[in-house]
Design an enzyme around this catalytic site. Structure first.
Site, PDB file in Angstrom:
ATOM      1  N   LYS A 114       0.768  -1.191   0.026  1.00 43.95           N
ATOM      2  CA  LYS A 114      -0.016   0.111   0.051  1.00 43.95           C
ATOM      3  C   LYS A 114       0.920   1.334  -0.045  1.00 43.95           C
ATOM      4  O   LYS A 114       0.525   2.412  -0.591  1.00 43.95           O
ATOM      5  CB  LYS A 114      -1.046   0.023   1.190  1.00 43.95           C
ATOM      6  CG  LYS A 114      -1.970  -1.118   1.147  1.00 43.95           C
ATOM      7  CD  LYS A 114      -2.879  -1.085   2.194  1.00 43.95           C
ATOM      8  CE  LYS A 114      -3.985  -2.144   2.003  1.00 43.95           C
ATOM      9  NZ  LYS A 114      -3.810  -3.381   2.029  1.00 43.95           N
ATOM     10  N   ARG A 290      -6.694  -8.626  -8.609  1.00 42.08           N
ATOM     11  CA  ARG A 290      -7.551  -9.858  -8.506  1.00 42.08           C
ATOM     12  C   ARG A 290      -8.844  -9.840  -8.859  1.00 42.08           C
ATOM     13  O   ARG A 290      -9.482  -8.697  -8.835  1.00 42.08           O
ATOM     14  CB  ARG A 290      -7.327 -10.640  -7.241  1.00 42.08           C
ATOM     15  CG  ARG A 290      -7.604  -9.828  -6.179  1.00 42.08           C
ATOM     16  CD  ARG A 290      -7.865 -10.788  -4.807  1.00 42.08           C
ATOM     17  NE  ARG A 290      -8.214  -9.922  -3.640  1.00 42.08           N
ATOM     18  CZ  ARG A 290      -9.188  -9.254  -3.555  1.00 42.08           C
ATOM     19  NH1 ARG A 290     -10.194  -9.617  -3.950  1.00 42.08           N
ATOM     20  NH2 ARG A 290      -9.533  -8.850  -2.065  1.00 42.08           N
TER      21      ARG A 290
END
Length: 643
Positions: A114, A290
């Site tokens: 992140k 994903r």
């Protein structure tokens, strides 16, 4: 092409459907508890990974690579969770000679941090929330939190799925929250690095689905609203996100495409944002590289198969669409049906799916409109174990507009009946009637600020009374003439002995006739004499009961879990991950004693009273049963009162 699905449950079944439609063979992998699972039985080829332990099965790269070699798999679809966002695994799959049905490993790696993702987003011109990620020293992070201003969010720099995140409202809470979030992140992702960010007071979680190919093309497939959350886990999703200003919606689309383009993104992915519901401002949250759990709602409003687009991209095909081809029709909702007990803090539940009934139940007795979709991990007769995630199914509906879709969703939730374990199905039926959900003005704090009236005990007298009032009390189980007369009401049948009803948590409630509420029928949604079921709605929450025959009742008294002031017990089955005390240690009420893991979540168990640890009956790594005593106490003895 032979496609190995490195996952389990409903997402494995979902990928199998599309792969089979496209003419591909499929390989299912499994841990021992999943040996007879639906996804294993539906695949063309099956491969055992190992025992129940995730580290020895679904998270074992070595065993998954063995599966590729032994089955001759030519491609791997990782689904979501597990190793879906593990760049090393993606590279290993490619090195083994198989195609990776997902984005290129560099994108997985860069978005997996992140900290790195924030920097890339900023460079791409995407708004980011004020935060700090320069140092991992706890002191530096605490100083940064104070400078940003409380409340702040501490969250894992790696991974996703709501793991390793805590809201910190004051400096006194910071150190403990940071340590807990970091430990959870380390366990979930193998990386305990943290970010400190500003916490938006009225945050909405809105995301944009993107799809790219290996020829430089990227398109967005619109927005999804994912603000209904618990413990940072999404509960209810919808598409498109409602009540967004046009400028905000367009900005979200453009920002997502800009980021994906900057990453040379070449598969399906989701760019997540925090939207300030007051101002309409939005900030980059993370990018999930994903397939998302909630992808069906996007499929429903676009008519596109996202799994198919992923497979075609992995085969080096260009996207069959450009942005002008993407159109949106109607509105869709998805409910995550979890094996959790809302009346017990949404604690995980396990058991066998004794009954699974899917039907549309509309109080106006009209046929369903729109579309219905049931993506499930389980079938009737399947066992839900404590080893894996608690989500067992997704209920998805579509209709022409949002109000119509909500009505369709209510009808299917009313008709969903699952026996053998407690699920969140009734909770969802209550949820979709809540004004913020109806109005489309939910923030991520909604469930934290709302009491869920899920305790079935107050509804039991209404169930017993309604069962008798509609004339179903006869042991024959057949509906009486009274029950068939519908709205006509005669003198209710009042038995001379107690009526026993069983709530979905398995507890038996003996209700004496003197305790029957006079307005029970007013609260009765349904009563089916042939299968001896009653649904009572109190404060908007549907409580479901079965009425056992007298021959089925082994004990007349209600069964309930006992609370012990001199012990800490496991509230549900799980694995001991930490023991924070030692025998002979003095503790205060509220001190952490044991941490257990169940269904991929960590649960902290605390001392109920002041006292001294007398005995610790478990060790780290032990599997424990529900209600098993883990720690006992010697408590101070109060002086005798004078007589």
């Amino acid at each position: 092409m032979r496609v190995l699905i490195a996952n389990r449950g409903e997402i494995a079944r979902r990928i199998i459907r599309t792969a089979r439609r496209l003419g591909h063979e499929t390989v299912a992998v499994y841990g021992d508890p999943d040996r007879t699972a639906a996804h294993v039985q539906e695949a063309d080829v099956r491969f055992r990974l190992g025992p129940a332990s995730l580290a020895e099965s679904y998270l074992s790269q070595e065993r998954l690579l063995d599966a590729i070699r032994h089955t001759g798999a030519e491609a791997v679809h990782p689904g979501y969770g597990f190793l879906a966002e593990n760049a090393a695994f993606a590279r290993a799959v490619v090195a083994a000679g198989a195609r990776w049905i997902g984005p290129h490993p560099e994108a997985v790696e860069r978005m997996g941090s992140k900290i790195e993702a924030r920097r890339i987003a900023a460079d791409a011109g995407v708004p980011i929330i004020p935060g700090y990620d320069t140092s991992q020293d706890p002191g530096d992070l605490a100083i940064a939190a104070a400078e940003i201003g409380f409340p702040v969010l501490v969250k894992a720099a790696a991974g996703g799925g709501g793991k390793g995140i805590r809201i910190v409202r004051s400096p006194d809470e910071f150190a403990a929250a940071l340590a807990e979030a970091s430990a959870e992140a380390e366990r979930s992702f193998g990386d305990g690095a943290m970010i400190v960010e500003r916490y938006v007071q009225r945050p909405r979680h809105v995301e944009v689905q993107v799809v790219g190919d290996r020829h430089g093309n990227v398109v967005h497939l619109g927005t999804r609203e994912c603000s209904v959350q618990r413990r940072y886990q999404k509960v209810l999703e919808e598409a498109p996100a409602p009540n967004l200003p046009d400028a905000t919606r367009d900005g979200l689309h453009d920002a997502a495409v800009s980021l994906a383009t900057a990453m040379r993104y070449d598969s399906a992915g989701t760019v997540e944002f925090i939207v300030d519901d007051t101002t309409g401002d939005f900030f980059f949250l993370e990018m999930n590289t994903r397939l998302q759990v909630e992808h069906p709602v996007t499929e429903e409003i676009t008519g596109l198969d996202i799994v198919e687009l992923m497979i075609r991209s992995a085969q080096d095909d260009p996207l069959p669409i450009d942005q002008a081809d993407v159109t949106f029709s109607g509105h869709a909702f998805e409910c995550r049906i979890n094996a959790e007990n809302p009346a017990d803090g949404f604690s995980p539940d396990i058991g066998t799916v004794d009954t699974l009934q899917l039907r549309y139940d509309d109080d106006r007795h009209v046929p369903p409109t729109g579309r219905f979709r049931w993506d499930a991990a389980v079938r009737e007769g399947d066992e839900v174990t404590p080893f894996y995630d608690s989500m067992i199914a997704k209920l998805i509906v579509w209709n022409d507009d949002r109000p119509a879709a909500l009505h369709t969703l209510r009808g299917w939730l009313d008709g969903l009946w699952l026996e053998g374990l407690v699920t969140t199905g009734p909770f969802h039926r209550w949820l979709v009637d809540q004004p913020p959900v109806v109005d489309g003005r939910v923030t991520t704090r909604f469930l934290d600020e709302t009491e869920v009236p899920a305790d079935p005990a107050p509804a039991a007298p209404f169930a017993a009374a309604a069962w008798n009032d509609i004339g179903c009390g006869a042991e024959s189980g057949r509906p009486s003439l009274f029950a068939q007369l519908g709205e006509l009401r005669f003198t209710p049948h009042r038995p001379s002995v107690p009526t026993t009803v069983r709530s979905v948590d398995g507890v038996l409630h003996d209700i004496a006739p003197a305790d029957f509420p006079p307005d029970a029928l007013h609260h009765c949604d349904t009563a089916h004499a042939h299968d001896r079921r009653v649904t009572i709605r109190l404060d908007g929450f549907p409580h479901r009961f079965t009425v056992p025959r007298r021959s089925e009742i082994w004990a007349g008294e209600a069964v309930s879990g006992a609370a012990h002031g001199d012990a800490v017990s496991a509230p549900f089955p799980g694995t001991v991950t930490e023991i924070a005390v030692r025998e002979g240690q003095a503790v205060s009420a509220g001190d952490t004693c044991v941490v257990i893991e169940a269904m991929k979540m960590l649960h902290t168990l605390t001392a109920p009273v002041d006292g001294t640890i007398s005995e610790i009956t478990v060790a780290v790594g032990d599997q424990v049963a529900g209600q098993q005593v883990l720690v006992t106490f010697d408590t101070p003895t109060s002086p005798e009162e004078p007589t």
